[in-house]
Design an enzyme around this catalytic site. Sequence first.
Site, PDB file in Angstrom:
ATOM      1  CG  ASN A  80      -1.923   1.118   1.225  1.00 11.88           C
ATOM      2  OD1 ASN A  80      -1.607   2.254   0.911  1.00 11.88           O
ATOM      3  ND2 ASN A  80      -3.154   0.814   1.595  1.00 11.88           N
ATOM      4  NE  ARG A 131       8.840  20.990   1.414  1.00 13.95           N
ATOM      5  CZ  ARG A 131      10.173  21.001   1.533  1.00 13.95           C
ATOM      6  NH1 ARG A 131      10.766  20.159   2.367  1.00 13.95           N
ATOM      7  NH2 ARG A 131      10.893  21.845   0.828  1.00 13.95           N
ATOM      8  CG  HIS A 180      -8.103   3.315   1.115  1.00 17.35           C
ATOM      9  ND1 HIS A 180      -8.439   2.415   2.097  1.00 17.35           N
ATOM     10  CD2 HIS A 180      -9.191   4.119   0.983  1.00 17.35           C
ATOM     11  CE1 HIS A 180      -9.655   2.672   2.531  1.00 17.35           C
ATOM     12  NE2 HIS A 180     -10.131   3.712   1.872  1.00 17.35           N
ATOM     13  NE  ARG A 190      -9.719   7.082   4.257  1.00 19.45           N
ATOM     14  CZ  ARG A 190      -8.778   6.158   4.444  1.00 19.45           C
ATOM     15  NH1 ARG A 190      -7.598   6.301   3.864  1.00 19.45           N
ATOM     16  NH2 ARG A 190      -9.006   5.098   5.196  1.00 19.45           N
ATOM     17  CG  HIS A 207      -3.934   9.307   1.704  1.00 17.63           C
ATOM     18  ND1 HIS A 207      -4.799   8.626   0.882  1.00 17.63           N
ATOM     19  CD2 HIS A 207      -4.413   9.155   2.979  1.00 17.63           C
ATOM     20  CE1 HIS A 207      -5.761   8.076   1.619  1.00 17.63           C
ATOM     21  NE2 HIS A 207      -5.569   8.373   2.886  1.00 17.63           N
ATOM     22  CD  GLU A 221      -7.096  -1.376   0.795  1.00 22.02           C
ATOM     23  OE1 GLU A 221      -6.617  -2.476   1.095  1.00 22.02           O
ATOM     24  OE2 GLU A 221      -6.978  -0.353   1.521  1.00 22.02           O
ATOM     25  CB  THR A 268      -6.392   4.316   9.119  1.00 24.07           C
ATOM     26  OG1 THR A 268      -6.078   3.167   8.329  1.00 24.07           O
ATOM     27  CG2 THR A 268      -6.545   3.916  10.585  1.00 24.07           C
ATOM     28  CG  HIS A 274      -5.853  -1.865   9.658  1.00 22.29           C
ATOM     29  ND1 HIS A 274      -5.368  -1.426  10.866  1.00 22.29           N
ATOM     30  CD2 HIS A 274      -6.455  -0.798   9.097  1.00 22.29           C
ATOM     31  CE1 HIS A 274      -5.683  -0.152  11.046  1.00 22.29           C
ATOM     32  NE2 HIS A 274      -6.341   0.261   9.969  1.00 22.29           N
ATOM     33  CG  ASP A 275      -2.526  -1.796  12.943  1.00 21.59           C
ATOM     34  OD1 ASP A 275      -2.132  -0.885  12.190  1.00 21.59           O
ATOM     35  OD2 ASP A 275      -3.233  -1.582  13.941  1.00 21.59           O
ATOM     36  N   GLY A 286       0.973  -1.365   4.302  1.00 21.99           N
ATOM     37  CA  GLY A 286       1.441  -0.032   3.960  1.00 21.99           C
ATOM     38  C   GLY A 286       2.198   0.652   5.077  1.00 21.99           C
ATOM     39  CG  HIS A 287       1.535   3.081   9.343  1.00 23.75           C
ATOM     40  ND1 HIS A 287       1.601   4.455   9.222  1.00 23.75           N
ATOM     41  CD2 HIS A 287       2.035   2.790  10.568  1.00 23.75           C
ATOM     42  CE1 HIS A 287       2.100   4.960  10.336  1.00 23.75           C
ATOM     43  NE2 HIS A 287       2.366   3.976  11.162  1.00 23.75           N
TER      44      HIS A 287
END
Length: 237
Positions: free
Chosen positions: A7, A18, A43, A45, A50, A70, A100, A190-191, A213-214
């Site tokens: 992700n 920036r 993903h 939104r 992002h 997503e 999220t 997720h996580d 991702g994160h």
Amino acid sequence: MTKLSVNINKIATLRNSRGGDVPNVVDFAKDVQRFGAEGVTIHPRPDERHIRYQDARDLKPVVYTEFNIEGNPVKSFMDLVLEVKPTQVTLVPDAEDAITSNAGWDTIKHKDFLIEVISEFQKNGIRTSIFVDPVLKQIEGAKATGTDRIELYTEGFAHQYGLGNKEGIKPYTESAVLANELGLGINAGHDLSLDNIQFFKENIPNLLEVSIGHALIAESLYLGVENVIQMYLQRLK
């Protein structure tokens, strides 16, 4: 082997901070595939804080692995997905102001809506997956929507694993067993991280894909993107 989809939302977040085009999300998508990732996930939104809708269009020609988009199936999202035609669309019931994703679908309450949305994507040759909690009745409800796959929402597992409670995997294993019996493909996300991914993989039968991702981007700050992707691939074997 379970596929790793990266992700790249966090790369877009850094770029947007920036106002320019550094880092470039298209170049990053090319790189993660070159480093061994088997998919790219975005993903977008509605506020485009992002990933932007244009990013999805720009990424389409360069993602030669699996392209997964997503999002909450509002009209603008559906129009984008039908235009881009990724490999897979993952439906997530997140609110517009959510930081999220934080919950799976109520597949029983939203059955008719999901059937309508899923059938539209499938008619256009797009594989569908829906974000679900590890609750057996929700897995059964997912089957009734006609979706191709489910994506198990893994924050609960990750939290319990971080506390040292490996029993937190049980509802996920039970959900996976039922999904397999029902003929649903299984994704997860997720996580998930380098710390917990191998244990998760070992306890989820027929896990087809993880979207990360994160954690992956954060780990890459210390270890490097190419190295981290290889580390995930080793744990997913």
